[in-house]
Structures are given as C-alpha cells and as structure tokens.
Design an enzyme around this catalytic site. Structure first.
Site, short mmCIF file in Angstrom:
data_model
loop_
_atom_site.label_atom_id
_atom_site.label_comp_id
_atom_site.label_asym_id
_atom_site.label_seq_id
_atom_site.Cartn_x
_atom_site.Cartn_y
_atom_site.Cartn_z
N LYS A 147 53.48 36.64 46.21
CA LYS A 147 52.88 37.86 45.87
C LYS A 147 53.22 38.94 46.88
O LYS A 147 53.38 38.63 47.87
CB LYS A 147 51.49 37.82 45.56
CG LYS A 147 50.74 39.05 45.14
CD LYS A 147 49.13 38.95 44.87
CE LYS A 147 48.53 40.04 44.41
NZ LYS A 147 47.03 39.88 44.15
N SER A 194 45.21 41.00 39.48
CA SER A 194 46.47 41.59 40.12
C SER A 194 47.45 40.87 40.22
O SER A 194 48.73 41.22 40.24
CB SER A 194 46.05 42.48 41.28
OG SER A 194 45.63 41.40 42.20
N SER A 204 41.58 38.08 40.77
CA SER A 204 43.00 38.42 40.78
C SER A 204 44.01 37.11 40.73
O SER A 204 45.06 37.28 40.69
CB SER A 204 43.52 39.25 41.79
OG SER A 204 43.18 40.63 41.57
#
Lengths: 94, 487
Positions: B79, B154, B178
């Site tokens: 990420k 997210s 997330s």
C-alpha cells in the site's frame, strides 16, 4: 448542531487551509450534519469514566540517541526548494 | 506459463521449493498479469518491474545457496502509505506526489529480509482516509468482481490486486477497517493485528493510536505467513510491543472443538443486507458443527463507536497532518505574501476534499471550548467500548460478526454524503478503538455475486485463536476457492 460560516473560517485558519467560498459552504453544511450525529455521545453519562488515549502501556523511556544511518542527501532531495544544504523558505522577518 | 489465477502464497512457495519454477518466472508472470489487467482495474500507483526482477533474482540465488522460507521469492505489493526506499510513495495524495521514500518502512525491510519480492505500490484513499478508495488523488480502483463497484477502502488497491491475481499477497493498513472491509468487498482474507503487534515505522501516519499494518492474501495461511514475517518489537516504533512472535502458520491446524465464540447481537442490525446476515449466520453454524461453542453476547456501546471513532481519528489526523507545510518535503504552492499564506495555499492545493473535511473536523474537536465535549468525551466512550470487549472475553475466546453491513457499493454511490460513507465502517471501527486483532474472510456471495465478509475478533495478542477459527472455517468451506473470472 448549528455551525456558522464564521466558525468554519476560524477552524480553517487554525488548520492552515485556504478554502474557496464553495468549500466553506459545503463544509459548513456537512460538518454540521456530521456533528449532529456525534451529539448522541452526550446522552451517555461518562462522569466516572477515565479517558483512553492509547491502548498499550506507556512506552518505556529510551536513550535519546540517533540510530538512523545518516542520509542527508536523500532527505534534502525531497525539498520543494533548496539551495545546496539549505531548505529555502519564504521571507518571514522584514 | 504460470497462471496466477489458481495460485496461493503457500502453493507458490511449494512449487518454488520443489524447483519447478523460479522466482524470476513467477515475478515475470505477475508483472505480465498487472500489465494485462491494471489498465481496467487501477490497483497499482507505481509498478517497480526492474526492482521486482532484481529482488526475484536475489531470492533465486538465496534459494540456490540453501535458504528456504514461506515468502522466499513470493511476489507481493505494498500500500502506498508504506515507505519503500527509492520509490515514489504518495499515500494517495497530491501533496506527496513527488515524494521519494528516503528509507524503508520496517515492514518493507522485514518482508525483503524474508525474501518477498515487491511488485510495486498500491492505490488507496488519500492518507488512508476512506472506505472505498475513491478518495485517492490519482485513480479509482475497481472491484475485480464487478467493475462498477468499489473495492472497499482504504486499502482497496491491496485487496483488488490480490483478488485479481496480480499479486499473491499485499500489505495494507487498518485504522478503522481499512484492511478488513476491502478484504470483505473483494472476497479475500485480511487481518488487522493487535495494536502494537506490528511496527509503523516508515508508515505515513493517519491516527496514531489506531493505525496498524497487516497482510491481505487469498487464504488464512498466506496471511499467517506474512504476519509472522512483519510482527515484532521495533525500536523505531515506541508503541510496538516486546512479545515473542508465535509461528502463526504452524499453529493453524489446531481443532476448534470447545472454542468459545461470542455472537454480539448489536452486529446484526436492522438495515443490513439480508444476504450478509444469512451468510454470517450460516458461518456460525459451520463452526458449531466443527465443535465450537457459540453464545449470544452483548457489546452495548457499539452504537456510539462511529461517533467516538471519527472524533478521535480526525483529531489525531489534524495533528499528524500539520507536518505537511511545504518546507522540507512535499508540494509547495507559492503565495504572494508571507509564510501563513504559503501554508494555506500549499495545503489547499495538496489535500483532497475528504482529507480537508477530516482535518477541519479534528481541528474543531480539539479547539478551545469544544475539547471536553468532543475529544475528551470520545476518549471516555472509547474506554466503555474497550470494557465491553473485556467483559465478553472473560467468557469467550473469539467474537464473530459480519465485516460490513453490505457488500461492495457502487462507485459514486456514497461520495456526496460523507456520513453515509462513515457509517459503512460500523462493524470494524470498535476493534481499532479497543486495539484488538481481527480478521475478515469470505463467507458467501450476495444475489449479485458480490463477496460477503465474516469477521473474527480476538483478545489482545491472541492472533492464534483468530487464525485457528478462520482456518478451520476455511478448510470446512469452499468460498475461498471461488475466484474472479477473466483473463
């Protein structure tokens, strides 16, 4: 929870955010709507409750020594404005 | 030609160990799949093909020299809020658009030490603030099961990349769900470890008392291998806890006979999608048939969690994001007069709407006259939420709930109503407030063919029981075998 346009401007200044008039209007409405939902916390009696800031025990003290390998060029190379070894900033004192 | 569509981390590791393929071949196949699919999917912000192939070559050399390991030569992706040295790390924000990470995050370095190969950086909501990945400043990631749907957020890029077979595993971060909510939306497994289990050194901060790093993979075993590699005390993160890291993968096979599972009534609410409730209840019965003992329990302060979470998280965010001042790194916008105007213009140009909204909300909650009513009040409610869990864990080993009240929603469906977006985190945020470990895994599909997620919550630092329940359920069901179709 009513929130005035003036309060939104004040918060934006504290947060160092320049807002357009359109953003001011949108945030005034949206933040009021969100804060209204958050009002439900007021219904809970928490007089005898201690706040939780952190769920792990207070981190232990450590020696204040630098352990990172020095990488001055990598660190400075991300600066938006630099002059050699210096970060360039706008003039703040006349 | 290697087909990543039917490959898990553990299967790839076995094939590598037998010498049937090399890491270079496996990495090449992953890069080709990204090339072929990411034009539509938009999971990656940066693909580091050269770095990946060099790391794969190194992994093959290590294996030739006699080394072995569950992640040696396995392609994964990271990420974009997690730093990878020498690679652009934007956190999904324009304000870090040109930021080249000067060092590796501890989790990046640990994965590399384990021999994992990093394919690149994955899309996410800006600064990890969001539940759909639509808040990325760069692109909207599609759900691989249905391109008109969000992948969750997210860590939406992380979940989509794994579900679409671009990468065998991924790292995400989880502040309010997330990792788990996108894992649920994309039909894969993801675990948020206990707060303090994994170092956040080199991870862009959102809300520091809640943020954790964790893995996403197609299977429970894959997540167990990855968590084992990244967990542990790190002097670089003073909140990381010095406790031994168990061999999670080796402990999976234990029976769940007698395992006590609490089912909280507050997590089966009016307004949730009926198929989600049905699938999770069916999951409960599967675990009962395996010998687990399930009991209805209550977490009475659940309804206050959204308000407490969004006050605490935005307050911490408003403070953490004060560092983006256009001086030492990141974007700077010129202003005609003075330093304050430069800050204001830089932050106005660099942050997106949701980040501004959260900074405003947090600044308000911390400002004079409102601190007690909002921030302090939220911290007290956090105590009550934590106590709810402590009480249940006196008699239960794990808690089982749905991960989210609905399956993946349509792209654009919630962007104009921030409160509706916040409410989609209703089943995941309490776990962060209490600092607990929790895993999401697939437990069925809705009428549209979209995956449904089941959440297993554990006691602090008891990832073992979470994994054990998850593995037993996974082995008894076939949801994880259903895969995204297509090229």
């Amino acid at each position: 929870m009513a929130l005035s346009r003036e309060e939104v401007r004040h918060i934006a200044l504290l947060a160092r955010l320049e807002l357009s008039p359109q953003e001011e209007a949108t945030f005034t409405e949206q933040l009021a709507h969100i804060l209204e939902h958050f009002e439900k916390l007021a219904a809970l009696n928490t007089d005898a409750v201690e706040p939780t800031a952190q769920v792990v025990d207070t981190p232990s003290d450590r020696e204040d020594v630098v352990t990172n390998p020095p990488a001055p060029e990598e660190l400075r190379s991300n600066a938006p404005a630099r002059d050699g070894d210096f970060f360039m900033v706008p003039k703040i004192i006349e | 030609m290697i087909d990543l569509r039917h490959l898990t981390i553990e299967q790839a590791a076995a094939t590598l160990a037998r010498g049937e393929i090399s890491s270079v071949e496996l990495t090449q196949a992953a890069l080709e799949r990204i090339e072929a699919t990411d034009g539509e999917l938009h999971a990656f912000l940066t693909v580091t093909a050269d770095v990946a192939l060099a790391q794969a070559k190194e992994a093959d050399a290590r294996r030739a020299a006699g080394e072995s390991g569950a992640l040696l030569g396995i392609p994964i992706a990271i990420k974009d809020v997690i730093l990878t040295k020498g690679v652009r790390s934007t956190a999904g924000s324009k304000i870090l658009g040109n930021f080249i990470a000067p060092y590796d995050a501890t989790v990046t370095a640990k994965l590399r030490a384990a021999g994992a190969v990093c394919l690149g950086k994955l899309n996410c909501d800006e600064f990890a603030m969001g539940s759909s990945t639509e808040n990325s400043a760069y692109q909207v990631t599609c759900n691989p099961w249905n391109r008109e749907r969000v992948p969750g957020g997210s860590s939406g890029g992380s979940a989509a990349a794994v579900a679409a077979h671009q990468s065998l595993g991924a790292l995400g971060t989880d502040t309010g769900g997330s990792i788990r909510q996108p894992a649920a939306c994309c039909g894969i497994v993801g675990i948020k470890p206990t707060y303090g289990r994994v170092s956040r050194y080199g991870v862009v901060a959102y809300a520091s008392s809640l943020d954790q790093v964790g893995p996403l993979a197609k299977t429970v075993l894959g997540c167990a291998h990855m968590l084992g590699a990244i967990a542990g005390r790190d002097p670089g993160d003073s909140t990381s806890v010095d406790r031994p890291v168990p061999d999670y993968a080796a402990l999976l096979a234990g029976s769940v006979r007698g395992l006590r599972i609490g089912i909280p009534k507050e997590y089966f609410v009016e307004g949730m999608q009926p198929e989600v409730e049905r699938a999770v209840q069916a999951g409960v019965r599967v675990l009962e048939q395996l010998g687990a003992r399930t009991t209805p329990v209550s977490l009475p302060h659940t309804e206050y969690a959204i308000a407490a979470y969004y006050l605490i998280a935005t307050s911490e965010a408003s403070s953490n994001l004060a560092r983006y001042d256009g001086i030492r790194y990141g974007l700077r916008e010129a202003a005609p007069a003075g330093l304050t105007a430069m800050y204001q213009r830089t932050r106005a140009a660099g942050f997106g709407a949701e980040v501004k909204r959260r900074i405003m909300l947090g600044t308000y909650a911390l400002s004079a006259g409102y601190y007690d009513a909002y921030y302090l009040k939220a911290q007290k409610v956090r105590t009550l939420i934590r106590r709810d869990f402590e009480r249940v864990f006196e008699t239960q080993d794990v808690i089982l709930t749905p991960t989210a009240p609905t399956t993946a929603f349509r792209i654009g469906e919630k962007t104009s109503d921030p409160l509706q977006m916040y409410l989609s985190d209703i089943f995941t945020i309490s776990v962060n407030l209490a600092g607990l470990p929790a895993l999401s895994m697939p437990c069925g599909f809705d009428d549209r063919g979209l995956p449904i997620g089941l959440q297993i919550i554990g006691r602090p630092f008891d990832e073992e029981n979470v994994f054990r329940a998850a593995y037993a359920y996974e082995q008894a069901t076939e949801w994880h075998l259903k895969e995204v179709d297509g090229r």
